[in-house]
Design a protein around this motif. Structure first.
Motif, short mmCIF file in Angstrom:
data_model
loop_
_atom_site.label_atom_id
_atom_site.label_comp_id
_atom_site.label_asym_id
_atom_site.label_seq_id
_atom_site.Cartn_x
_atom_site.Cartn_y
_atom_site.Cartn_z
N UNK A 107 59.26 10.63 87.19
CA UNK A 107 59.07 11.11 88.41
C UNK A 107 57.96 10.38 89.41
N UNK A 108 57.86 11.11 90.32
CA UNK A 108 56.94 10.68 91.33
C UNK A 108 55.99 11.90 91.49
N UNK A 109 54.55 11.44 91.45
CA UNK A 109 53.29 11.97 91.85
C UNK A 109 52.26 11.56 92.98
N UNK A 110 52.06 12.50 93.49
CA UNK A 110 50.94 12.29 94.73
C UNK A 110 49.47 11.91 94.15
N UNK A 111 48.73 12.06 95.04
CA UNK A 111 46.98 11.79 94.40
C UNK A 111 46.59 13.14 93.99
N UNK A 112 46.86 14.16 94.47
CA UNK A 112 46.41 15.33 94.09
C UNK A 112 47.27 15.95 92.96
N UNK A 113 47.98 15.11 92.41
CA UNK A 113 49.09 15.85 91.18
C UNK A 113 48.43 15.41 89.85
N UNK A 114 49.04 16.39 89.02
CA UNK A 114 48.90 16.51 87.50
C UNK A 114 50.35 16.28 86.93
N UNK A 115 50.44 15.57 85.62
CA UNK A 115 51.64 15.48 85.00
C UNK A 115 51.44 16.10 83.51
N UNK A 116 52.04 17.24 83.18
CA UNK A 116 52.16 17.75 81.76
C UNK A 116 52.34 16.60 80.95
N UNK A 117 51.85 16.34 79.72
CA UNK A 117 52.04 15.27 78.96
C UNK A 117 51.87 15.35 77.61
N UNK A 118 52.73 14.86 76.62
CA UNK A 118 52.73 15.11 75.27
C UNK A 118 52.00 13.87 74.44
N UNK A 119 51.56 14.15 73.40
CA UNK A 119 50.60 12.99 72.55
C UNK A 119 51.52 11.78 72.42
N UNK A 120 51.23 10.65 72.60
CA UNK A 120 52.06 9.45 72.51
C UNK A 120 52.89 9.03 73.64
N UNK A 121 52.92 9.89 74.62
CA UNK A 121 53.93 9.62 75.63
C UNK A 121 53.11 8.41 76.73
N UNK A 122 53.84 7.67 77.55
CA UNK A 122 53.54 6.79 78.41
C UNK A 122 52.90 7.37 79.57
N UNK A 123 51.50 6.74 79.86
CA UNK A 123 50.84 7.27 81.04
C UNK A 123 51.47 7.14 82.24
N UNK A 124 51.53 8.28 83.27
CA UNK A 124 52.53 7.82 84.47
C UNK A 124 51.56 7.08 85.16
N UNK A 125 52.27 6.18 86.12
CA UNK A 125 51.47 5.31 86.92
C UNK A 125 50.47 5.89 87.82
N UNK A 126 49.37 5.43 87.97
CA UNK A 126 48.05 5.86 88.98
C UNK A 126 47.30 6.90 88.09
N UNK A 127 47.74 7.09 86.77
CA UNK A 127 47.06 8.32 86.05
C UNK A 127 46.49 7.59 84.91
N UNK A 128 45.13 7.92 84.44
CA UNK A 128 44.25 7.26 83.64
C UNK A 128 43.52 8.24 82.77
N UNK A 129 43.61 9.51 82.85
CA UNK A 129 42.90 10.52 82.03
C UNK A 129 43.64 11.52 81.46
N UNK A 130 43.17 12.42 80.67
CA UNK A 130 44.10 13.62 80.38
C UNK A 130 42.89 14.51 79.71
N UNK A 131 43.49 15.58 80.27
CA UNK A 131 42.84 16.87 80.09
C UNK A 131 43.30 17.76 78.83
N UNK A 132 42.84 17.94 77.62
CA UNK A 132 43.42 18.69 76.80
C UNK A 132 43.90 19.93 77.15
#
Length: 437
Positions: A107-132
């Motif tokens: 998918x595509x994400x903007x600068x103010x977006x978050x992506x719901x992510x599961x353990x082990x999933x590849x980090x989306x481009x431009x994202x470097x932090x995960x909030x539990x």
């Protein structure tokens, strides 16, 4: 000059009639060096536990191969943490989609977006932090969470964090445990190049010894040492060759030692290395091989023999011989203190793999009598104490023939060469049995 004499000459203060524990270890480090031309064999991963690696395993790729999430939550650009989006210090971000483990998110994400992510999933481009996810509140198409709950880069696993492409994942001489098998599997390997298992022949000596199953007779005892030594060798991963019980007959002893040298890389015997009139083993060893006979400043286990027994052909080299005392506890103590590290070295283990486990520091629950000038190994039982050093109690009768106290114990209290009496409440060192017995 014989090999034994050569090693002895190189050791400062070498005295075979009063050898320290440290002197024995220094001697055996020279004697038990592995052959330089040990071949490798490819062994299935499931059969590699406890074996020794024959060459380095270099990682062909990064593990993990990509940055990925360390937990279930929401991935976002950590730079946003520098500015909270409301008066409560919370960030509010639009949810742009969901990233699942096993495939990159497209998918595509903007600068103010978050992506719901599961353990082990590849980090989306431009994202470097995960909030539990437990810190998050989902409000329609938005997610809200406190900015102070984490720092930039949290909960992200970096590509190559475990293994880096081109670097050794496992090293030659490593002795493979469960974690090493898993590491090899993470590289997609199904086999590993291993050194051959060390073949060790062993037998007991003495006319007073009975085989298990024989009828009792006055003055005789059943052979416990063969079963103890078998267990010690099997736990070490050796290929064991049981040559049984050998009577106090010089011709039979000689034939058995020569057979052992032909069939094995190392030999372990128990009994017959003292100076009694019926202790023929010592004389036969001396006649057949290049031998050293020691009186070690230790208790239990004062007498011990080591040496090299030639094989049938000179080009075939020698088998390393360890002649242990006859008393059951002395057999186990000398094996743990000296034979085990020497056999690990002979197997081809590197320095890390053959290093002894660090001694555990514990509080002695009772006073222990000890004279300086020898190393003592007393059987003890260590118990954990929350918030404090563990304590250790002496386990049972400390006689060198009392095998039941080894069963009761979970370690050996090591009272060092220069150490004297120990008071109750004083700290002592303990060699734990876990992993060795």
């Amino acid at each position: 000059m014989s090999r034994i004499a050569e090693i002895a000459a190189a050791l400062a203060g070498y005295d075979p009639k009063a050898l320290s524990v440290e002197g024995v270890l220094a001697f055996l480090e020279q004697l038990a060096a592995p052959p330089s031309d040990m071949p490798c064999e490819d062994v299935p991963l499931r059969d590699a536990l406890g074996r020794v690696l024959g060459r380095d395993i270099v990682s062909p790729f990064n593990v993990p191969p990509h940055d990925n999430s360390a937990m279930d939550g929401f991935a976002f650009d950590g730079a946003l943490l520098e500015r909270a989006s409301d008066s409560n210090g919370d960030l509010r971000l639009r949810i742009a989609g969901t990233a699942l483990a096993g495939a990159a998110w497209r998918g595509e994400a903007g600068a103010q977006d978050a992506v719901k992510i599961m353990t082990g999933a590849v980090m989306p481009a431009g994202m470097d932090t995960v909030i539990p996810q437990e810190f998050c509140t989902v409000e329609g198409a938005q997610v809200r969470f406190p900015a102070m709950a984490l720092r930039r880069g949290d909960n992200r696993r970096l590509a190559g964090e475990d293994l880096q492409a081109g670097r050794a994942a496992l090293c030659q001489g490593d002795r493979l445990g469960p974690a090493a098998l898993g590491l090899a599997a993470s590289l997609g390997l199904t086999t590993l190049p291993l050194l051959p298992r060390l073949r060790v022949a062993y037998f007991s000596t003495g006319d007073e010894i009975l085989n298990a199953g024989e009828a009792p007779r006055e003055g005789a005892v059943y052979d416990s040492n063969r079963y103890t030594v078998f267990g010690l060798l099997a736990r070490l991963g050796c290929e064991v060759v049981d040559l049984g019980l050998v009577r106090d007959d010089p011709a039979t002893l000689a034939a058995t030692l020569q057979r052992a040298a032909r069939e094995a890389d190392a030999i372990v015997t128990s009994g017959g290395v003292s100076v009694g009139e019926a202790d023929h083993t010592r004389a036969v060893m001396q006649r057949l091989g290049d031998m050293a006979f020691w009186r070690i400043a230790m208790r239990p286990g004062r007498p011990m023999a080591v040496g090299l027994i030639p094989r049938s052909e000179p080009a075939d080299g020698h088998a390393v011989l360890f002649g242990l005392p006859g008393n059951p506890v002395a057999v186990m103590v000398t094996f743990l203190a000296f034979v085990r590290p020497a056999l690990l070295q002979r197997m081809g283990c590197n320095a890390r793999a053959r290093a002894s486990a660090p001694l555990l520091r514990a509080i002695s629950a009772t006073a222990i009598r000890k004279k300086p000038g020898r190393t003592e190994y007393q059987r003890g039982f260590v118990s954990a104490r929350p918030g404090a050093l563990p304590d250790v109690r002496i386990a049972g009768n400390q006689g060198s023939g009392v095998l039941s106290s080894m069963v009761e114990a979970n370690g050996l209290v090591v009272l060092h060469h220069g150490q004297g009496n120990v008071a109750a409440g004083e700290q002592v060192d303990v060699m734990m049995f876990d992993g060795a017995l």
